[in-house]
Design a protein around this motif. Structure first.
Motif, PDB file in Angstrom:
ATOM      1  N   UNK A  49      38.703 -36.764  37.029  1.00  0.00           N
ATOM      2  CA  UNK A  49      37.668 -35.940  36.402  1.00  0.00           C
ATOM      3  C   UNK A  49      37.737 -35.992  34.874  1.00  0.00           C
ATOM      4  N   UNK A  50      38.646 -36.804  34.330  1.00  0.00           N
ATOM      5  CA  UNK A  50      38.724 -36.982  32.888  1.00  0.00           C
ATOM      6  C   UNK A  50      39.254 -35.790  32.126  1.00  0.00           C
ATOM      7  N   UNK A  51      40.142 -35.024  32.721  1.00  0.00           N
ATOM      8  CA  UNK A  51      40.696 -33.851  32.048  1.00  0.00           C
ATOM      9  C   UNK A  51      41.594 -34.216  30.867  1.00  0.00           C
ATOM     10  N   UNK A  52      42.261 -35.358  30.934  1.00  0.00           N
ATOM     11  CA  UNK A  52      43.050 -35.840  29.801  1.00  0.00           C
ATOM     12  C   UNK A  52      44.502 -35.424  29.765  1.00  0.00           C
ATOM     13  N   UNK A  53      45.005 -34.841  30.831  1.00  0.00           N
ATOM     14  CA  UNK A  53      46.428 -34.479  30.863  1.00  0.00           C
ATOM     15  C   UNK A  53      47.277 -35.738  30.714  1.00  0.00           C
ATOM     16  N   UNK A  54      46.897 -36.795  31.412  1.00  0.00           N
ATOM     17  CA  UNK A  54      47.632 -38.063  31.330  1.00  0.00           C
ATOM     18  C   UNK A  54      47.612 -38.615  29.906  1.00  0.00           C
ATOM     19  N   UNK A  55      46.481 -38.494  29.246  1.00  0.00           N
ATOM     20  CA  UNK A  55      46.352 -38.989  27.874  1.00  0.00           C
ATOM     21  C   UNK A  55      47.292 -38.242  26.938  1.00  0.00           C
ATOM     22  N   UNK A  56      47.418 -36.946  27.129  1.00  0.00           N
ATOM     23  CA  UNK A  56      48.289 -36.170  26.244  1.00  0.00           C
ATOM     24  C   UNK A  56      49.758 -36.525  26.438  1.00  0.00           C
ATOM     25  N   UNK A  57      50.133 -36.970  27.633  1.00  0.00           N
ATOM     26  CA  UNK A  57      51.525 -37.310  27.919  1.00  0.00           C
ATOM     27  C   UNK A  57      51.850 -38.785  27.679  1.00  0.00           C
ATOM     28  N   UNK A  58      50.894 -39.656  27.859  1.00  0.00           N
ATOM     29  CA  UNK A  58      51.105 -41.096  27.684  1.00  0.00           C
ATOM     30  C   UNK A  58      49.875 -41.728  27.029  1.00  0.00           C
ATOM     31  N   UNK A  59      49.645 -41.428  25.745  1.00  0.00           N
ATOM     32  CA  UNK A  59      48.422 -41.883  25.075  1.00  0.00           C
ATOM     33  C   UNK A  59      48.315 -43.395  24.900  1.00  0.00           C
ATOM     34  N   UNK A  60      49.396 -44.112  25.038  1.00  0.00           N
ATOM     35  CA  UNK A  60      49.330 -45.567  24.927  1.00  0.00           C
ATOM     36  C   UNK A  60      48.915 -46.210  26.246  1.00  0.00           C
ATOM     37  N   UNK A  61      48.810 -45.414  27.316  1.00  0.00           N
ATOM     38  CA  UNK A  61      48.332 -45.900  28.612  1.00  0.00           C
ATOM     39  C   UNK A  61      46.935 -45.382  28.948  1.00  0.00           C
ATOM     40  N   UNK A  62      46.658 -44.134  28.589  1.00  0.00           N
ATOM     41  CA  UNK A  62      45.429 -43.465  29.039  1.00  0.00           C
ATOM     42  C   UNK A  62      44.636 -42.931  27.862  1.00  0.00           C
ATOM     43  N   UNK A  63      43.291 -43.015  27.987  1.00  0.00           N
ATOM     44  CA  UNK A  63      42.412 -42.440  26.976  1.00  0.00           C
ATOM     45  C   UNK A  63      41.124 -42.001  27.661  1.00  0.00           C
ATOM     46  N   UNK A  64      40.709 -40.787  27.383  1.00  0.00           N
ATOM     47  CA  UNK A  64      39.422 -40.306  27.883  1.00  0.00           C
ATOM     48  C   UNK A  64      38.395 -40.633  26.807  1.00  0.00           C
ATOM     49  N   UNK A  65      37.387 -41.408  27.191  1.00  0.00           N
ATOM     50  CA  UNK A  65      36.391 -41.848  26.205  1.00  0.00           C
ATOM     51  C   UNK A  65      35.359 -40.746  25.928  1.00  0.00           C
ATOM     52  N   UNK A  66      34.419 -41.029  25.062  1.00  0.00           N
ATOM     53  CA  UNK A  66      33.403 -40.043  24.664  1.00  0.00           C
ATOM     54  C   UNK A  66      32.529 -39.592  25.829  1.00  0.00           C
ATOM     55  N   UNK A  67      32.437 -40.410  26.859  1.00  0.00           N
ATOM     56  CA  UNK A  67      31.655 -40.062  28.049  1.00  0.00           C
ATOM     57  C   UNK A  67      32.466 -39.229  29.048  1.00  0.00           C
ATOM     58  N   UNK A  68      33.730 -38.976  28.731  1.00  0.00           N
ATOM     59  CA  UNK A  68      34.575 -38.192  29.616  1.00  0.00           C
ATOM     60  C   UNK A  68      35.221 -38.998  30.731  1.00  0.00           C
ATOM     61  N   UNK A  69      35.154 -40.320  30.614  1.00  0.00           N
ATOM     62  CA  UNK A  69      35.742 -41.191  31.633  1.00  0.00           C
ATOM     63  C   UNK A  69      37.093 -41.705  31.160  1.00  0.00           C
ATOM     64  N   UNK A  70      38.029 -41.806  32.086  1.00  0.00           N
ATOM     65  CA  UNK A  70      39.358 -42.299  31.759  1.00  0.00           C
ATOM     66  C   UNK A  70      39.339 -43.807  31.586  1.00  0.00           C
ATOM     67  N   UNK A  71      39.920 -44.256  30.487  1.00  0.00           N
ATOM     68  CA  UNK A  71      40.100 -45.681  30.245  1.00  0.00           C
ATOM     69  C   UNK A  71      41.588 -45.975  30.333  1.00  0.00           C
ATOM     70  N   UNK A  72      41.925 -46.981  31.082  1.00  0.00           N
ATOM     71  CA  UNK A  72      43.302 -47.422  31.213  1.00  0.00           C
ATOM     72  C   UNK A  72      43.549 -48.443  30.109  1.00  0.00           C
ATOM     73  N   UNK A  73      44.349 -48.060  29.119  1.00  0.00           N
ATOM     74  CA  UNK A  73      44.588 -48.914  27.969  1.00  0.00           C
ATOM     75  C   UNK A  73      45.614 -49.995  28.273  1.00  0.00           C
TER      76      UNK A  73
END
Length: 63
Positions: free
Chosen positions: A11-35
């Motif tokens: 759902x693009x909440x971004x918890x993963x991004x806050x813990x591992x920002x070099x792997x996960x990023x929620x884009x402007x559309x609210x979708x998770x991008x796997x970096x």
């Protein structure tokens, strides 16, 4: 080892991004991008923490 995202659960909440920002990023559309998809041994603990923190269980590691 690779990170797998179940896009039907994410759902693009971004918890993963806050813990591992070099792997996960929620884009402007609210979708998770796997970096980065491949997980090195020294990154495993951080990525596992991000995966365990996902409230929708949309992430896992394929070994």
């Amino acid at each position: 080892m690779k990170v797998i995202v179940d896009r039907t659960k994410c759902t693009g909440l971004g918890v993963c991004e806050s813990l591992a920002p070099y792997f996960f990023e929620v884009n402007e559309s609210g979708e998770l991008e796997l970096l980065k998809e491949d997980v090195a041994a020294d990154e495993l603990a951080t990525v596992e923490e991000a995966i365990a923190s996902c409230p929708t269980a949309a992430l896992h590691i394929e070994r």
